[in-house]
Motif scaffolding. Structure first.
Motif, PDB file in Angstrom:
ATOM      1  N   ASN A   1      28.151  44.744  45.065  1.00 35.44           N
ATOM      2  CA  ASN A   1      29.081  43.749  44.448  1.00 35.44           C
ATOM      3  C   ASN A   1      29.182  44.251  43.239  1.00 35.44           C
ATOM      4  OD1 ASN A   1      29.224  42.145  46.859  1.00 35.44           O
ATOM      5  ND2 ASN A   1      27.110  41.242  46.111  1.00 35.44           N
ATOM      6  N   PHE A   2      29.989  45.459  43.246  1.00 36.37           N
ATOM      7  CA  PHE A   2      30.295  46.202  41.704  1.00 36.37           C
ATOM      8  C   PHE A   2      31.537  45.616  41.207  1.00 36.37           C
ATOM      9  CE2 PHE A   2      32.057  49.144  44.948  1.00 36.37           C
ATOM     10  CZ  PHE A   2      33.212  48.994  44.634  1.00 36.37           C
ATOM     11  N   ILE A   3      32.320  44.713  42.007  1.00 39.56           N
ATOM     12  CA  ILE A   3      33.406  44.306  41.140  1.00 39.56           C
ATOM     13  C   ILE A   3      33.304  42.939  40.686  1.00 39.56           C
ATOM     14  CG2 ILE A   3      35.951  43.509  41.661  1.00 39.56           C
ATOM     15  CD1 ILE A   3      35.920  45.628  44.126  1.00 39.56           C
ATOM     16  N   LYS A   4      33.620  42.728  39.502  1.00 41.73           N
ATOM     17  CA  LYS A   4      33.468  41.434  38.598  1.00 41.73           C
ATOM     18  C   LYS A   4      34.881  41.144  38.237  1.00 41.73           C
ATOM     19  CE  LYS A   4      28.800  42.167  39.207  1.00 41.73           C
ATOM     20  NZ  LYS A   4      28.154  41.136  39.936  1.00 41.73           N
ATOM     21  N   THR A   5      34.679  39.658  37.765  1.00 44.63           N
ATOM     22  CA  THR A   5      35.788  39.095  37.148  1.00 44.63           C
ATOM     23  C   THR A   5      35.788  39.387  35.786  1.00 44.63           C
ATOM     24  OG1 THR A   5      36.207  37.432  38.802  1.00 44.63           O
ATOM     25  CG2 THR A   5      37.086  37.154  36.748  1.00 44.63           C
ATOM     26  N   VAL A   6      36.853  39.846  35.187  1.00 43.63           N
ATOM     27  CA  VAL A   6      37.053  40.156  33.510  1.00 43.63           C
ATOM     28  C   VAL A   6      36.665  38.921  32.977  1.00 43.63           C
ATOM     29  CG1 VAL A   6      38.462  40.577  31.647  1.00 43.63           C
ATOM     30  CG2 VAL A   6      38.511  42.155  33.657  1.00 43.63           C
ATOM     31  N   GLN A   7      35.758  38.934  31.763  1.00 42.25           N
ATOM     32  CA  GLN A   7      35.270  37.806  31.111  1.00 42.25           C
ATOM     33  C   GLN A   7      35.803  38.096  29.649  1.00 42.25           C
ATOM     34  OE1 GLN A   7      33.695  35.177  32.263  1.00 42.25           O
ATOM     35  NE2 GLN A   7      33.305  36.285  34.194  1.00 42.25           N
ATOM     36  N   ILE A   8      35.986  36.954  28.802  1.00 39.22           N
ATOM     37  CA  ILE A   8      36.452  36.997  27.557  1.00 39.22           C
ATOM     38  C   ILE A   8      35.515  38.164  26.614  1.00 39.22           C
ATOM     39  CG2 ILE A   8      35.064  35.173  26.638  1.00 39.22           C
ATOM     40  CD1 ILE A   8      38.757  35.745  25.850  1.00 39.22           C
ATOM     41  N   GLU A   9      34.343  38.262  26.915  1.00 32.39           N
ATOM     42  CA  GLU A   9      33.555  39.252  26.265  1.00 32.39           C
ATOM     43  C   GLU A   9      33.985  40.710  26.325  1.00 32.39           C
ATOM     44  OE1 GLU A   9      30.557  36.127  27.542  1.00 32.39           O
ATOM     45  OE2 GLU A   9      32.500  36.870  28.153  1.00 32.39           O
ATOM     46  N   ASP A  10      34.897  41.013  27.356  1.00 35.96           N
ATOM     47  CA  ASP A  10      35.428  42.311  27.673  1.00 35.96           C
ATOM     48  C   ASP A  10      36.408  42.474  26.638  1.00 35.96           C
ATOM     49  OD1 ASP A  10      33.688  43.046  30.140  1.00 35.96           O
ATOM     50  OD2 ASP A  10      34.601  41.290  31.192  1.00 35.96           O
ATOM     51  N   LEU A  11      37.237  41.454  26.435  1.00 34.53           N
ATOM     52  CA  LEU A  11      38.434  41.577  25.662  1.00 34.53           C
ATOM     53  C   LEU A  11      38.228  41.673  23.887  1.00 34.53           C
ATOM     54  CD1 LEU A  11      40.592  39.018  27.458  1.00 34.53           C
ATOM     55  CD2 LEU A  11      39.939  41.143  28.053  1.00 34.53           C
ATOM     56  N   LEU A  12      36.821  40.956  23.720  1.00 31.82           N
ATOM     57  CA  LEU A  12      36.425  41.034  22.164  1.00 31.82           C
ATOM     58  C   LEU A  12      35.756  42.303  21.877  1.00 31.82           C
ATOM     59  CD1 LEU A  12      35.588  37.412  22.105  1.00 31.82           C
ATOM     60  CD2 LEU A  12      37.664  38.449  21.158  1.00 31.82           C
TER      61      LEU A  12
ATOM     62  N   GLU B   1      50.033  36.463  31.888  1.00 34.34           N
ATOM     63  CA  GLU B   1      51.345  36.218  32.240  1.00 34.34           C
ATOM     64  C   GLU B   1      51.844  35.758  33.642  1.00 34.34           C
ATOM     65  OE1 GLU B   1      54.226  38.228  30.031  1.00 34.34           O
ATOM     66  OE2 GLU B   1      53.062  38.240  28.027  1.00 34.34           O
ATOM     67  N   LYS B   2      51.478  36.880  34.336  1.00 34.61           N
ATOM     68  CA  LYS B   2      51.586  36.709  35.968  1.00 34.61           C
ATOM     69  C   LYS B   2      50.950  35.942  36.596  1.00 34.61           C
ATOM     70  CE  LYS B   2      54.251  41.080  36.122  1.00 34.61           C
ATOM     71  NZ  LYS B   2      55.615  40.808  36.574  1.00 34.61           N
ATOM     72  N   ASP B   3      49.886  35.358  35.849  1.00 29.15           N
ATOM     73  CA  ASP B   3      48.865  34.402  36.561  1.00 29.15           C
ATOM     74  C   ASP B   3      47.887  35.128  37.723  1.00 29.15           C
ATOM     75  OD1 ASP B   3      47.406  32.115  36.874  1.00 29.15           O
ATOM     76  OD2 ASP B   3      48.802  31.226  38.539  1.00 29.15           O
ATOM     77  N   LEU B   4      47.891  36.591  37.378  1.00 33.81           N
ATOM     78  CA  LEU B   4      46.941  37.116  38.431  1.00 33.81           C
ATOM     79  C   LEU B   4      45.516  37.279  37.973  1.00 33.81           C
ATOM     80  CD1 LEU B   4      49.569  40.228  38.862  1.00 33.81           C
ATOM     81  CD2 LEU B   4      48.954  38.595  40.530  1.00 33.81           C
ATOM     82  N   ARG B   5      44.704  37.284  38.810  1.00 23.28           N
ATOM     83  CA  ARG B   5      43.224  37.558  38.854  1.00 23.28           C
ATOM     84  C   ARG B   5      43.159  38.889  38.300  1.00 23.28           C
ATOM     85  NH1 ARG B   5      38.405  36.726  43.238  1.00 23.28           N
ATOM     86  NH2 ARG B   5      36.718  36.877  41.869  1.00 23.28           N
ATOM     87  N   ILE B   6      42.346  38.993  37.275  1.00 18.82           N
ATOM     88  CA  ILE B   6      41.717  40.357  36.712  1.00 18.82           C
ATOM     89  C   ILE B   6      40.496  40.704  36.824  1.00 18.82           C
ATOM     90  CG2 ILE B   6      41.831  41.480  34.666  1.00 18.82           C
ATOM     91  CD1 ILE B   6      43.627  39.413  33.241  1.00 18.82           C
TER      92      ILE B   6
END
Length: 645
Positions: free
Chosen positions: A277-288, A256-261
């Motif tokens: 490079n252990f930091i990754k962008t959250v993917q939709i698979e992580d939410l499901l 909602e805040k348009d922030l990168r997760i």
């Protein structure tokens, strides 16, 4: 040693030298600074003692006492190598070395004092002088290292914070703090930690205690402020620190805040990896994804260790993951069958590199060709057969029903009968939720295969346990919706969805394959296992979240277009048929579906009749014969609907 870049800049006359560019000071420079600190400490000790109207020495003069005191201290500093560490990375061990060197110096001076008092009746130094010198010198040496460490840290933060993405860390638990420390200690990472977000509700805004010098802000304060007010680009979280419900809630807030997760691994995984490079962008698979199933891996290992295993469809998403999981248990042989040449070759290269200790045989073959498959059963003594080969794409199979019958039905028949004939211990077939009350040819042919495989179980001469696993859509599998949406987003849209109300169950590839392996050891034969897949996901919501996670705004940046249901497609998938009953197993997430069964004589006769005229049948004739076997098969949004009237 100074950084090579720094030396070059001094030589070329560049006076703008960044202190954070200095790699480390030479040991001899640190040693000289430490000696200078000892001299200053000695002078300060003299000053304090003299102010107390006391004479600090009796036997030797001022110069002799000074040289002796500093000399003994320098000797112990050399022995303990107090100058050897990199100052800005000082640890408790470095501080302990300093303490020991100063303590040993004081001890030697006390012993010399005691010796002179015993034999000459005079003191070299006042005991109070020795104690005070010990305290001042140790404190100053400590302070020097702490100041250098903080100066470097501050300079690095100032010099690089403007170039880095400003982020907050979600949570104040040990995992979150460890990840924040890893980011702060790694100058190569393009992130600057601004503060921590407490996950607890509170009326306090800013002003809670600091962690690692970073302010903690409360949940409600964070939620009240906009992205612009927060002045950050994203938030990082440790996925393992959150329950699925809590993570979904926070993901919603951040989107909602348009922030990168961003996501980071747990501390245990972070320690086991050398990847910066252990930091990754959250993917939709992580939410499901849900909590993974935990079953008895020892029993799975016993079933596969030093055994010969056949896996069909090994070049596909499910088949290749089954191979990966089976190979971990050190089978004596894994035979992989697939008819797709290039994918099979790619899988071979990957597996031989990943599991060099496992013997693999890769066979390019069509499972509908029994003459090609039977020699494998003759040559090898298979203990387990995993049957994952199938045609699965609904629209394509709807247009080519004869091929679906040939592969999904005849191929399954060949493998199942050969497994029984050659006394394979267990045969595990991968099926689909589309086989339940099917509305398309793909699901109906898989249901025919289920019926045939189950019917073999009760034959008098059969010794094989036939087991079927049935689950929904697999995240990231070939041709699945998420990779398709991701490609559409990368192209700038639009995303195409067949219907605004369409929903699907989802599971991850490792989850699906774990179910297959465990079903193989749980089954007594004849079962169809279904998996508790949680709540179904609305595909429109999935698309919107994927767009937002990619940094775009739905409908503004990426359009969503509804194209209408495809032939044979359902709005809702089912895991159980209407007249099916379920039985529990020893795991709450796995159930046995008690679907209606057919005798071998009945199903075999119908299948043989269908296969006998397969080469000459039209697609309508082929589908009509499938409907004769699967009574509940009612075509939806398909040209075959006329056959149901």
């Amino acid at each position: 040693m100074l950084g090579t870049g720094l030396g070059k800049r001094i030589y070329t006359g560049d006076n703008l030298i960044n202190i954070s560019d200095i790699r480390y000071l030479p040991r001899w420079v640190v040693f000289i600074i430490d000696i200078s600190i000892l001299i200053v400490s000695l002078l300060l000790t003299y000053f304090v003692i003299m102010k107390m109207k006391s004479r600090p020495y009796d036997v030797f003069n001022y110069t002799q006492v000074s040289v002796m005191t500093v000399g003994i201290n320098v000797l112990f500093m050399y022995l303990f190598k107090t100058y050897a560490g990199v100052i800005r990375h000082s640890t408790f061990i470095d501080l302990l070395k300093i303490m020991l060197s100063c303590l040993c110096t004081a001890a030697v001076l006390f012993i010399l004092n005691l010796s002179f008092i015993t034999f000459r009746g005079e003191k070299i130094l006042l005991n109070s002088f020795i104690a005070l010198y010990f305290l001042i010198s140790a404190m100053f040496l400590f302070m020097f290292r702490l100041v250098v460490k903080e100066v470097f840290h501050f300079a690095r933060e100032i010099s690089r914070s403007d170039l880095k993405k400003r982020i907050m860390v979600l949570g104040t638990d040990e995992q979150s703090i460890a990840i924040a420390r890893a980011i702060l200690d790694n100058p190569k990472l393009p992130y600057h930690v601004v503060s921590f977000i407490s996950t607890q509700d509170s009326t306090v805004g800013i002003g809670l205690p600091k962690i690692l010098g970073k302010t903690i802000v409360s949940k409600d304060w964070f939620l009240k402020n906009t992205k612009e007010d927060l002045d950050i680009e994203g938030v990082i979280m440790v996925k393992e620190s959150f329950e699925k419900e809590a993570m979904d809630e926070w993901i919603g807030y951040l989107l909602e805040k348009d922030l990168r997760i961003l996501k980071a691994p747990s501390v245990q995984k972070l320690r086991s990896t050398d990847n910066a490079n252990f930091i990754k962008t959250v993917q939709i698979e992580d939410l499901l994804n849900r909590k993974p199933i935990r079953l008895d891996n020892e029993e799975v290992k016993k079933r596969h260790f030093n055994r010969e295993v056949l896996i069909t469809g090994g070049a596909g998403s499910i088949g290749s993951e089954i191979i990966n999981q089976v190979a971990k248990y050190s089978p004596s042989l894994v035979v992989v069958v697939d008819q797709a040449e290039t994918p099979l070759y790619e899988v071979e290269l990957q597996l031989r590199e990943k599991f060099p200790h496992v013997k693999f045989v890769f066979v390019l073959a069509d499972i509908s060709n029994k003459q090609r498959i039977e020699p494998l059963f003759k040559k090898y003594n298979f203990s387990m057969v995993y049957h994952a080969a199938a045609y699965k794409h609904v629209p394509l199979v709807e247009s080519n029903p004869q091929e679906a019958v040939r592969v999904n039905v005849l191929g399954s028949k060949n493998l199942a009968t050969l497994s029984s004939q050659y006394n394979v211990n267990r045969f595990v077939m991968v099926s689909t939720d589309k086989a339940v009350n099917p509305t398309n040819v793909m699901g109906a042919t898989k249901r025919v295969a289920e019926l045939f495989v189950q019917s073999l179980q009760n034959l008098p001469e059969n010794k094989t346990k036939f087991i079927t696993t049935r689950f929904g859509n697999v995240l990231g599998s070939n041709g699945s919706v998420i990779p398709h949406f991701r490609k559409q987003i990368e192209k700038g849209g639009p995303i195409t969805i067949t219907h605004p109300d369409i929903v699907r169950y989802f599971m991850t590839i490792p989850e699906a394959c774990e179910l297959v392996l465990h079903a193989g050891i749980m089954g007594n034969g004849g079962e169809i296992y279904v998996f508790d897949m949680g709540q179904p996901v609305k595909i429109l919501d999935l698309a919107n979240r994927m767009i937002k996670l990619s940094g775009f705004e739905p409908e503004t940046d990426i359009k969503i277009i509804f194209t209408g249901l495809r032939p044979g497609e359902k709005l809702y998938e089912e895991l159980l048929s209407d007249d099916a009953k379920t039985l529990p197993t020893n795991h709450e997430k796995i159930l046995i579906s008690k679907d209606p069964v057919m005798s071998f004589e009945d199903i075999n006769g119908l299948v043989m009749d269908m296969l006998a005229s397969l080469e000459t049948d039209t697609k309508f004739e082929a589908v009509a014969k499938i409907k004769t076997i699967v009574k509940e098969f009612k075509s939806n949004n398909s040209e075959y609907e006329s056959l149901d009237k």
